[in-house]
Scaffold this active site. Sequence first.
Site, mmCIF file in Angstrom:
data_model
loop_
_atom_site.group_PDB
_atom_site.id
_atom_site.type_symbol
_atom_site.label_atom_id
_atom_site.label_comp_id
_atom_site.label_asym_id
_atom_site.label_seq_id
_atom_site.Cartn_x
_atom_site.Cartn_y
_atom_site.Cartn_z
ATOM 1 N N HIS A 167 2.444 -1.917 -1.894
ATOM 2 C CA HIS A 167 3.891 -2.149 -1.838
ATOM 3 C C HIS A 167 4.127 -3.331 -0.911
ATOM 4 O O HIS A 167 3.884 -3.242 0.295
ATOM 5 C CB HIS A 167 4.608 -0.893 -1.343
ATOM 6 C CG HIS A 167 4.539 0.234 -2.338
ATOM 7 N ND1 HIS A 167 4.430 1.559 -1.976
ATOM 8 C CD2 HIS A 167 4.552 0.194 -3.695
ATOM 9 C CE1 HIS A 167 4.399 2.291 -3.090
ATOM 10 N NE2 HIS A 167 4.454 1.498 -4.128
ATOM 11 N N GLU A 170 5.649 -3.548 2.670
ATOM 12 C CA GLU A 170 5.085 -2.702 3.732
ATOM 13 C C GLU A 170 4.063 -3.503 4.544
ATOM 14 O O GLU A 170 2.862 -3.298 4.492
ATOM 15 C CB GLU A 170 4.507 -1.429 3.097
ATOM 16 C CG GLU A 170 5.631 -0.597 2.481
ATOM 17 C CD GLU A 170 5.186 0.486 1.504
ATOM 18 O OE1 GLU A 170 6.065 1.052 0.822
ATOM 19 O OE2 GLU A 170 3.979 0.758 1.419
ATOM 20 N N HIS A 260 0.053 2.314 3.740
ATOM 21 C CA HIS A 260 1.461 2.118 3.353
ATOM 22 C C HIS A 260 2.409 2.207 4.545
ATOM 23 O O HIS A 260 2.014 2.585 5.650
ATOM 24 C CB HIS A 260 1.875 3.203 2.345
ATOM 25 C CG HIS A 260 1.315 3.000 0.981
ATOM 26 N ND1 HIS A 260 2.063 2.544 -0.072
ATOM 27 C CD2 HIS A 260 0.060 3.177 0.495
ATOM 28 C CE1 HIS A 260 1.310 2.458 -1.149
ATOM 29 N NE2 HIS A 260 0.092 2.834 -0.842
ATOM 30 N N GLU A 336 0.666 6.672 5.890
ATOM 31 C CA GLU A 336 2.026 6.144 5.963
ATOM 32 C C GLU A 336 2.414 5.870 7.413
ATOM 33 O O GLU A 336 2.314 6.753 8.272
ATOM 34 C CB GLU A 336 3.033 7.148 5.368
ATOM 35 C CG GLU A 336 2.852 7.413 3.881
ATOM 36 C CD GLU A 336 3.454 6.329 2.994
ATOM 37 O OE1 GLU A 336 4.087 5.394 3.516
ATOM 38 O OE2 GLU A 336 3.285 6.441 1.769
HETATM 39 ZN ZN LIG Z 1 4.169 2.342 -0.056
#
Ligand SMILES: [Zn+2]
Length: 376
Positions: A167, A170, A260, A336
Amino acid sequence: MKISSDFDSGNIEVIDASNPHQVLLAMRPDLKSHHFQWFHFKVEGLKQGERYGFSLTNAPQSAYSHAWTGYNAVASYDQVNWFRVPSSFDEKGLHFSLEPTHEQIWFAYFEPYSRARHDWLVSEALDKAGAEVVAIGKSIEGREIPLLCISRNPNAKRKVWIIAQQHPGEHMAEWYMEGVIERLQKGDDTELDALLQKADLYLVPNMNPDGAFRGHLRTNAAGKDLNRAWQSANDTETPEVFFVQQQMRKIGVDLFLDIHGDEEIPHVFTAGCEGNPGYSPRLEFLESEFRQRLVAVGAEFQTQFGYPRDEPGQANTTLACNAVGMAFDCLSFTIEMPFKDHDDNPHPHTGWNGARSKRLGKDVLSVIAAMVDRLR
Ligand SMILES: [Zn+2]
């Protein structure tokens, strides 16, 4: 006053800059996609002693509109030191203001990781960390996606993979990779030496260079979310994933980490494979040990907050973590990091930032080193 975003990872549209106390702006959606949340722009011609206000007027329509509550924008006068600017959110947008101490300033959703720094990082890995380029993938727009390997023992059995920034907004993900590569350059690191006796590391520092360069939040240049493409990757719309999957099948995977950032949750957390078909007590035990060890090494990490757990057999296997964990029957995590702050250890001046992302990357290597014997 001049506002610009025509640069690497820039993203803003000026709606009305006639009133410096309330400059009206909007975030541009990703190409061929409706997602937007990332912003990055430069303001020049500021006068000291004056207060300037900025509003991102389409924040309520963004991909994760709930994420603006409790979020503070980041700013820098020199693109090196980034700090938080108190921000507020309502139905008219995200608002922040400040009295600048310099003539120019940059604002962004998170401390940006530039393409120039990416190129420098790859050269550092090759020159100082003993990495080799195994293969080079190409994004849709032709940007290089190097797969780096660090192999210090030809008899090492395990293959540890870490990929980042599928992504593109990010940016903390490539800061994390910088931490990994920085630790690989240090001598006198007994944990890392032991790990590299038993495992080769495979690193993809940036999976989505087109999206990152274009200032996207979520997708590549074809408008595709790469982390929903792991059951359907192809050479035309998602060549970034297609490339890595080809290499994984050739090389094998014993541990996979996909790095992420999360817009909403103000904590560092992991998401595992509990909903995968074929998820076993062995994998459950490994996941639990990984999380416990990460807490025990003193990393900025916690196990209380995160995504709801998948029901057995109900995992979305288009995600990299689930797809790789299933295909290779291996320990596999999405890691994350927050766009806001890690609320277990808040740093209001910076929030979560590049330096803390780097630290986490280094700490996770200690956990992998401790677990490498039991991955299979
Ligand atoms: Zn992500």
